[in-house]
Motif scaffolding. Structure first.
Motif, PDB file in Angstrom:
ATOM      1  N   TYR A 137       5.614  -6.808  -5.028  1.00 43.48           N
ATOM      2  CA  TYR A 137       6.160  -6.817  -6.231  1.00 43.48           C
ATOM      3  C   TYR A 137       5.221  -6.433  -7.424  1.00 43.48           C
ATOM      4  O   TYR A 137       5.131  -5.563  -8.302  1.00 43.48           O
ATOM      5  N   ARG A 138       3.850  -6.985  -7.159  1.00 40.17           N
ATOM      6  CA  ARG A 138       2.916  -6.658  -8.216  1.00 40.17           C
ATOM      7  C   ARG A 138       2.341  -5.227  -8.243  1.00 40.17           C
ATOM      8  O   ARG A 138       2.130  -4.582  -9.155  1.00 40.17           O
ATOM      9  N   ALA A 139       2.431  -4.603  -7.080  1.00 40.48           N
ATOM     10  CA  ALA A 139       2.260  -3.380  -6.743  1.00 40.48           C
ATOM     11  C   ALA A 139       3.125  -2.163  -7.442  1.00 40.48           C
ATOM     12  O   ALA A 139       2.996  -1.542  -8.392  1.00 40.48           O
ATOM     13  N   ARG A 174      12.661   0.921  -4.853  1.00 37.68           N
ATOM     14  CA  ARG A 174      13.151  -0.290  -5.313  1.00 37.68           C
ATOM     15  C   ARG A 174      13.477  -1.592  -4.075  1.00 37.68           C
ATOM     16  O   ARG A 174      13.083  -2.729  -4.287  1.00 37.68           O
ATOM     17  N   ALA A 175      13.522  -0.885  -2.881  1.00 38.20           N
ATOM     18  CA  ALA A 175      13.797  -1.951  -2.006  1.00 38.20           C
ATOM     19  C   ALA A 175      12.621  -2.660  -1.597  1.00 38.20           C
ATOM     20  O   ALA A 175      12.373  -3.641  -1.168  1.00 38.20           O
ATOM     21  N   VAL A 176      11.487  -1.814  -1.590  1.00 38.24           N
ATOM     22  CA  VAL A 176      10.045  -2.286  -1.077  1.00 38.24           C
ATOM     23  C   VAL A 176       9.568  -3.309  -2.146  1.00 38.24           C
ATOM     24  O   VAL A 176       8.917  -4.460  -2.037  1.00 38.24           O
ATOM     25  N   VAL A 177       9.677  -2.747  -3.462  1.00 41.39           N
ATOM     26  CA  VAL A 177       8.990  -3.751  -4.607  1.00 41.39           C
ATOM     27  C   VAL A 177       9.922  -5.029  -4.795  1.00 41.39           C
ATOM     28  O   VAL A 177       9.615  -6.159  -5.019  1.00 41.39           O
ATOM     29  N   ARG A 216      19.261 -10.086  -5.754  1.00 41.25           N
ATOM     30  CA  ARG A 216      20.716  -9.493  -6.247  1.00 41.25           C
ATOM     31  C   ARG A 216      20.477  -9.847  -7.912  1.00 41.25           C
ATOM     32  O   ARG A 216      19.628 -10.673  -8.482  1.00 41.25           O
ATOM     33  N   GLY A 217      21.482  -9.247  -8.543  1.00 43.70           N
ATOM     34  CA  GLY A 217      21.237  -9.329 -10.131  1.00 43.70           C
ATOM     35  C   GLY A 217      21.609 -10.726 -10.677  1.00 43.70           C
ATOM     36  O   GLY A 217      21.098 -11.300 -11.655  1.00 43.70           O
ATOM     37  N   ASP A 218      22.147 -11.810  -9.678  1.00 43.78           N
ATOM     38  CA  ASP A 218      22.202 -13.240  -9.901  1.00 43.78           C
ATOM     39  C   ASP A 218      20.999 -13.883 -10.352  1.00 43.78           C
ATOM     40  O   ASP A 218      20.856 -14.924 -10.899  1.00 43.78           O
ATOM     41  N   ALA A 219      19.781 -13.134  -9.665  1.00 40.35           N
ATOM     42  CA  ALA A 219      18.571 -13.791  -9.915  1.00 40.35           C
ATOM     43  C   ALA A 219      17.590 -13.310 -11.012  1.00 40.35           C
ATOM     44  O   ALA A 219      16.681 -13.767 -11.613  1.00 40.35           O
ATOM     45  N   LEU A 220      18.509 -12.800 -12.117  1.00 43.26           N
ATOM     46  CA  LEU A 220      17.944 -12.125 -13.445  1.00 43.26           C
ATOM     47  C   LEU A 220      18.343 -13.032 -14.600  1.00 43.26           C
ATOM     48  O   LEU A 220      19.682 -13.530 -14.452  1.00 43.26           O
ATOM     49  N   PRO A 221      17.672 -13.285 -15.478  1.00 43.00           N
ATOM     50  CA  PRO A 221      16.303 -12.563 -15.469  1.00 43.00           C
ATOM     51  C   PRO A 221      15.371 -13.376 -14.488  1.00 43.00           C
ATOM     52  O   PRO A 221      15.219 -14.664 -14.040  1.00 43.00           O
ATOM     53  N   PHE A 222      14.160 -12.770 -14.094  1.00 41.54           N
ATOM     54  CA  PHE A 222      13.715 -12.958 -13.052  1.00 41.54           C
ATOM     55  C   PHE A 222      12.057 -13.499 -13.616  1.00 41.54           C
ATOM     56  O   PHE A 222      11.543 -12.911 -14.442  1.00 41.54           O
ATOM     57  N   ASP A 223      11.746 -14.519 -12.935  1.00 41.46           N
ATOM     58  CA  ASP A 223      10.553 -15.278 -13.184  1.00 41.46           C
ATOM     59  C   ASP A 223       9.675 -15.087 -12.009  1.00 41.46           C
ATOM     60  O   ASP A 223       9.927 -15.901 -10.871  1.00 41.46           O
ATOM     61  N   PRO A 224       8.917 -14.342 -11.739  1.00 44.16           N
ATOM     62  CA  PRO A 224       7.941 -14.223 -10.537  1.00 44.16           C
ATOM     63  C   PRO A 224       7.229 -15.429 -10.008  1.00 44.16           C
ATOM     64  O   PRO A 224       6.814 -15.888  -8.920  1.00 44.16           O
ATOM     65  N   ARG A 225       6.751 -16.420 -10.949  1.00 44.15           N
ATOM     66  CA  ARG A 225       5.981 -17.409 -10.769  1.00 44.15           C
ATOM     67  C   ARG A 225       6.405 -18.413  -9.853  1.00 44.15           C
ATOM     68  O   ARG A 225       5.931 -18.792  -8.680  1.00 44.15           O
ATOM     69  N   PRO A 226       7.628 -18.755  -9.969  1.00 45.12           N
ATOM     70  CA  PRO A 226       8.139 -19.740  -9.005  1.00 45.12           C
ATOM     71  C   PRO A 226       8.597 -19.198  -7.514  1.00 45.12           C
ATOM     72  O   PRO A 226       8.558 -19.781  -6.544  1.00 45.12           O
ATOM     73  N   HIS A 282       0.596  -1.058   0.010  1.00 49.78           N
ATOM     74  CA  HIS A 282       0.104  -0.075  -0.083  1.00 49.78           C
ATOM     75  C   HIS A 282       0.759   1.321  -0.068  1.00 49.78           C
ATOM     76  O   HIS A 282       0.331   2.576  -0.468  1.00 49.78           O
ATOM     77  N   ALA A 283       1.940   1.020   0.448  1.00 49.89           N
ATOM     78  CA  ALA A 283       3.037   2.246   0.262  1.00 49.89           C
ATOM     79  C   ALA A 283       3.593   2.492  -1.097  1.00 49.89           C
ATOM     80  O   ALA A 283       3.983   3.618  -1.433  1.00 49.89           O
ATOM     81  N   VAL A 284       3.566   1.243  -1.895  1.00 52.72           N
ATOM     82  CA  VAL A 284       4.270   1.582  -3.125  1.00 52.72           C
ATOM     83  C   VAL A 284       3.484   2.663  -4.145  1.00 52.72           C
ATOM     84  O   VAL A 284       4.580   3.290  -4.519  1.00 52.72           O
ATOM     85  N   PRO A 285       2.350   2.855  -4.042  1.00 58.11           N
ATOM     86  CA  PRO A 285       1.887   3.799  -5.088  1.00 58.11           C
ATOM     87  C   PRO A 285       2.234   5.175  -4.622  1.00 58.11           C
ATOM     88  O   PRO A 285       2.323   6.330  -5.644  1.00 58.11           O
TER      89      PRO A 285
END
Length: 299
Positions: free
Chosen positions: A157-159, A92-95, A100-110, A67-70
């Motif tokens: 993340y979705r926000a 950036r921190a909240v979302v 870390r960049g090691d997780a890119l490309p990022f797939d939010p589903r798993p 709720h803080a994101v917007p």
């Protein structure tokens, strides 16, 4: 021209008293958000620290975080907000949390799979026992804790994902830290044509924004001649940080098809004093050079 819309419009319509953060009901969040607009630097610093501790506590997000994101987006978007880069950093921190960049490309589903099926009632149960400090004395709540934490992360993340158009707009911001944060944030969301176009179009200056854009384009698994052509062009940029991050991006994208000039830029960077930190990214440019060469079997 200043925005006509109040970036904190609707702040009091959020039921903060029924939302929780790291220290209980989130009733103090509205005043902390308002204080980010204060004319006094000490007030802003304190509000940023307190808000960070509340909605991004040691990397954990909470029910109030999404709720803080917007409001963080709107504050960073408004030229009348002081310390906009610091607000973008907190956004950036909240979302994205501590990813870390090691997780890119990022797939939010798993990543957020544990959040699936978690109900509002289950969230409320966990929050009650967290507030009472007896979570692990209640078996059902303790069993749900990880799933609820994953839901809070997913909600944040979705926000953030709802505002990618703003991040693209920030790529042209005169504050290079805002532009660099925007480029890095975009790396974590599915690329679309608008974002690709915006990142490709970033000029060589300010160099922090261009370097961050190069790294994001390098991490995106997009088959695009536009991206490759732009990164090749930037191998001849005046600024070393732009040349080197363009070479890194090409190494990530092309592998053993890397052009000789890009390889020369990378190998030169390994033995020279070229180094910099790019806002939003978790390692220095030299660290990215090492990773790129390792991917090429030259590390």
């Amino acid at each position: 021209m200043p925005h006509l819309r109040d970036p904190l419009a609707g702040l009091d319509d959020v039921p903060w008293e029924s939302l929780h953060h790291a220290y209980g009901p989130a009733v103090d969040v509205p005043d902390q958000l308002r204080a980010l607009r204060s004319g006094e630097a000490s007030v802003r610093r304190r509000a940023l620290s307190e808000l960070s501790g509340n909605v991004y506590h040691q990397g954990t997000r909470w029910g109030a975080s999404c709720h803080a994101v917007p409001f963080l987006v709107a504050l960073a978007d408004d030229p009348g907000t002081p310390d906009r880069a610091a607000v973008a950093g907190l956004l950036r921190a909240v979302v994205l949390g501590d990813r870390r960049g090691d997780a890119l490309p990022f797939d939010p589903r798993p990543t957020f799979a544990a959040a699936e099926g978690i109900t509002d009632e289950q969230v409320a149960l966990v929050e009650r026992h967290l507030e009472a400090e007896d979570l692990f004395e209640h078996e059902e709540a303790a069993d749900l804790a990880d799933g609820v934490a994953a839901r809070w992360e997913a909600d944040a993340y979705r926000a953030g994902a709802r505002h990618t158009d703003r991040y693209v707009r920030w790529l042209t911001d005169p504050d290079p830290h805002v532009g660099a944060y925007a480029a890095e944030i975009l790396a974590w969301f599915a690329p679309d044509d608008t974002a690709v176009t915006g990142l490709v179009a970033v000029p060589e200056h300010p160099t922090a924004t261009r370097a961050s854009a190069n790294l994001t384009l390098g991490h995106w698994p997009v088959d695009s001649g536009r991206i490759d052509a732009r990164l090749r062009e930037l191998l001849a940029a005046n600024a070393a940080v732009v040349r080197v991050t363009a070479a890194v991006g090409l190494a990530y994208r092309l592998g053993d098809r890397l052009p000789d000039l890009a390889l020369d830029v990378l190998t030169d960077a390994r033995v020279t004093d070229v180094d910099a930190d790019v806002p939003g990214w978790d390692r220095s440019v030299r660290g990215f050079v090492a990773l790129a060469l390792h991917r090429l079997g030259l590390g």
